[in-house]
Design a protein around this motif. Structure first.
Motif, PDB file in Angstrom:
ATOM      1  N   ALA A 182      47.456  63.655  35.023  1.00 27.02           N
ATOM      2  CA  ALA A 182      47.043  62.325  34.582  1.00 27.02           C
ATOM      3  C   ALA A 182      47.039  61.348  35.747  1.00 27.02           C
ATOM      4  O   ALA A 182      46.128  60.514  35.880  1.00 27.02           O
ATOM      5  CB  ALA A 182      47.966  61.822  33.470  1.00 27.02           C
ATOM      6  N   THR A 375      48.912  59.935  27.989  1.00 26.95           N
ATOM      7  CA  THR A 375      49.756  60.937  28.637  1.00 26.95           C
ATOM      8  C   THR A 375      50.974  60.273  29.265  1.00 26.95           C
ATOM      9  O   THR A 375      52.091  60.792  29.182  1.00 26.95           O
ATOM     10  CB  THR A 375      48.971  61.698  29.724  1.00 26.95           C
ATOM     11  OG1 THR A 375      47.776  62.232  29.154  1.00 26.95           O
ATOM     12  CG2 THR A 375      49.804  62.835  30.287  1.00 26.95           C
ATOM     13  N   SER A 417      46.144  66.912  28.973  1.00 24.36           N
ATOM     14  CA  SER A 417      45.861  65.600  29.557  1.00 24.36           C
ATOM     15  C   SER A 417      44.463  65.604  30.145  1.00 24.36           C
ATOM     16  O   SER A 417      44.137  66.431  31.002  1.00 24.36           O
ATOM     17  CB  SER A 417      46.881  65.251  30.641  1.00 24.36           C
ATOM     18  OG  SER A 417      46.609  63.950  31.157  1.00 24.36           O
ATOM     19  N   GLY A 430      45.460  59.114  31.931  1.00 25.49           N
ATOM     20  CA  GLY A 430      45.243  60.316  31.137  1.00 25.49           C
ATOM     21  C   GLY A 430      45.308  60.064  29.645  1.00 25.49           C
ATOM     22  O   GLY A 430      46.158  59.294  29.166  1.00 25.49           O
TER      23      GLY A 430
END
Length: 463
Positions: A182, A375, A417, A430
């Protein structure tokens, strides 16, 4: 940030005779020689072995074998056994360790025609949210060397994002192969527990939740890698088959948007805005989005579950710590010390809470196919800190950046992600996509749709 050649394209070129495994390996070795000094993503590069393996792949292609990952260069996290190679876990205790065998996942990479180039950096024992250790120092963010890619799979994620290799194999016991992807703008996929066989290898501090995790530049490559690795194996009693692919269009799925995954967690505005924008784009594309949060057990936080990691570290390395605490990364030493102080009841309470988390997530999927949300609550932060000093404008402890990933490990569910726009300083954000345990291919299929939808939205906004 350089984008690597996609694994799907590269493997097709090798299979079709338009390239060779040796040529692709030589090109990757040249990219590593040029780009790795600034990143410290690879901590060991095995050029001679990789070229010999590439020649073997070319002979297999010539003999008519169909190899899904033909000639694809791969980085392997420095916690995963690769036979005959030095694998250290970023620890002085294992500075001279040579793996006696391949992990099953590495066996399957080789069988599929991939070429393992070397070992990618990790935090010590993969137990820290940034990627640095006493042996090799820090891995740096491909977009800004003053920033961390996060951890513990920062080396694999930076190797892919930095254009050194198309694929990397990480591990994930609390978000280690979702948060770094991410932060650097690539795809990190944590499969269901057992979907990819684990081991043989080092004992895990966090037992029963760690998985092998593909990291790739896009979803198609992550799916290609997953299919090469997935499936039960008799040497891993926890390994199991997952559900076959579903022939369901994305618009037929019911997707819950959970802005903080039901947690009382701080979040930066730029990350929230990027995720919200991605969710809105999916809704415009016809996805049925509802607003719903998982209802977690009372008192559930990552902190409440961390006794499992601390006790595991103490069980594995407590004797060595007592003999010489200075052998360890100070942050890992502190975790071992905490583990040594825990009672059996405290560890059992964390185990029981983990089981409740799994039941709570299963209940959240009643009438829901997927849950999506952030994320991480922040973008990447300076290299010399364990975590950002503030999130949402308020001071936070060092692990506040990790809040949105660990519960899905304890639930043993698949979570991916996906890059979802940018936050401050154009740093990546993400979007995390979660499904019930065993529905790994649902996650991958929806992620591919979401990736295409978000890319179309970005192109539409920049004619």
């Amino acid at each position: 940030m350089t984008t690597p050649l996609r694994a799907v394209t590269l493997a097709g070129a090798v299979r079709g005779g338009r390239s060779s495994a040796r040529a692709e390996t030589e090109a990757a070795l040249a990219r590593i020689a040029d780009g790795n000094p600034a990143l410290n993503a690879f901590v060991a590069v095995h050029s001679d072995e990789a070229l010999a393996d590439a020649d073997t792949v070319d002979r297999r292609i010539a003999a008519g074998e169909h190899l899904p990952l033909a000639g694809v260069p791969v980085a392997v996290k420095d916690t995963i056994w690769v036979a005959g190679r030095r694998v250290t876990q970023g620890s002085r205790l294992f500075a001279d360790f040579r793996a006696p065998a391949d992990a099953i996942a590495v066996e399957r990479l080789r069988r599929a025609g991939a070429v393992v180039l070397g070992m990618a950096n990790t935090s010590e024992f993969a137990c820290k949210g940034v990627t640095t250790n006493p042996l090799f120092g820090p891995t740096r963010h491909p977009m800004d060397p003053a920033l961390t890619p996060g951890g513990s799979s920062g080396g694999p994620a930076a190797a892919v994002a930095g254009g050194l290799v198309p694929l990397a194999l990480g591990t994930d016991a609390g978000g280690s192969s979702r948060r770094p992807p991410a932060h650097v703008g690539v795809v990190g996929f944590k499969p269901s527990f057992g979907a990819i066989p684990y081991g043989p290898g080092f004992a895990e501090p966090f037992t029963g939740i760690a998985v092998m995790a593909p990291i790739a530049a896009d979803v198609a490559d992550a799916a290609l890698m997953f299919e090469a690795l997935a499936g039960p194996h008799p040497r891993d009693p926890d390994s199991a088959a997952v559900a076959p692919a579903e022939d369901r269009p994305a618009a037929s799925l019911t997707v819950a948007h959970s802005p903080r995954f039901g947690l009382d967690a701080l979040m930066d505005d730029d990350v929230r805005e990027a995720v919200d924008s991605g969710v809105e784009a999916l809704a415009r594309a016809g996805v049925r989005i509802v607003r719903r949060d998982p209802v977690w057990p009372a008192g559930v936080t990552e902190t409440a579950l961390m006794p499992l990691q601390h006790a595991g570290l103490a069980a594995l390395y407590g004797d060595a710590f007592r003999r010489d605490p200075g052998l360890f990364d100070p942050d890992i030493a502190a975790q071992i010390e905490r583990g040594l102080s825990l009672s059996g009841a405290e560890v059992a309470a964390a185990q029981l809470l983990g089981a409740e988390v799994a039941r709570a997530l299963a209940a959240a999927f009643d009438g829901i196919d997927l849950i999506i949300g952030p994320t991480t609550p922040c973008v990447a932060w300076p290299l010399d800190r364990l975590g950002p000093e503030t999130i949402g404008g308020q001071p936070v402890p060092p692990r506040a950046h990790a809040v949105f990933t660990p519960l899905f490990n304890h639930a043993k569910a698949p979570a991916l992600s996906l890059p979802c726009g940018t936050g401050r300083d154009r740093l990546p954000v993400g979007l995390q996509i979660v499904a019930p345990r065993g529905m790994d291919r649902r996650v991958l299929r929806f992620a591919a749709f979401a990736e295409e939808t978000l890319a179309a939205g970005r192109q539409g906004s920049h004619p």
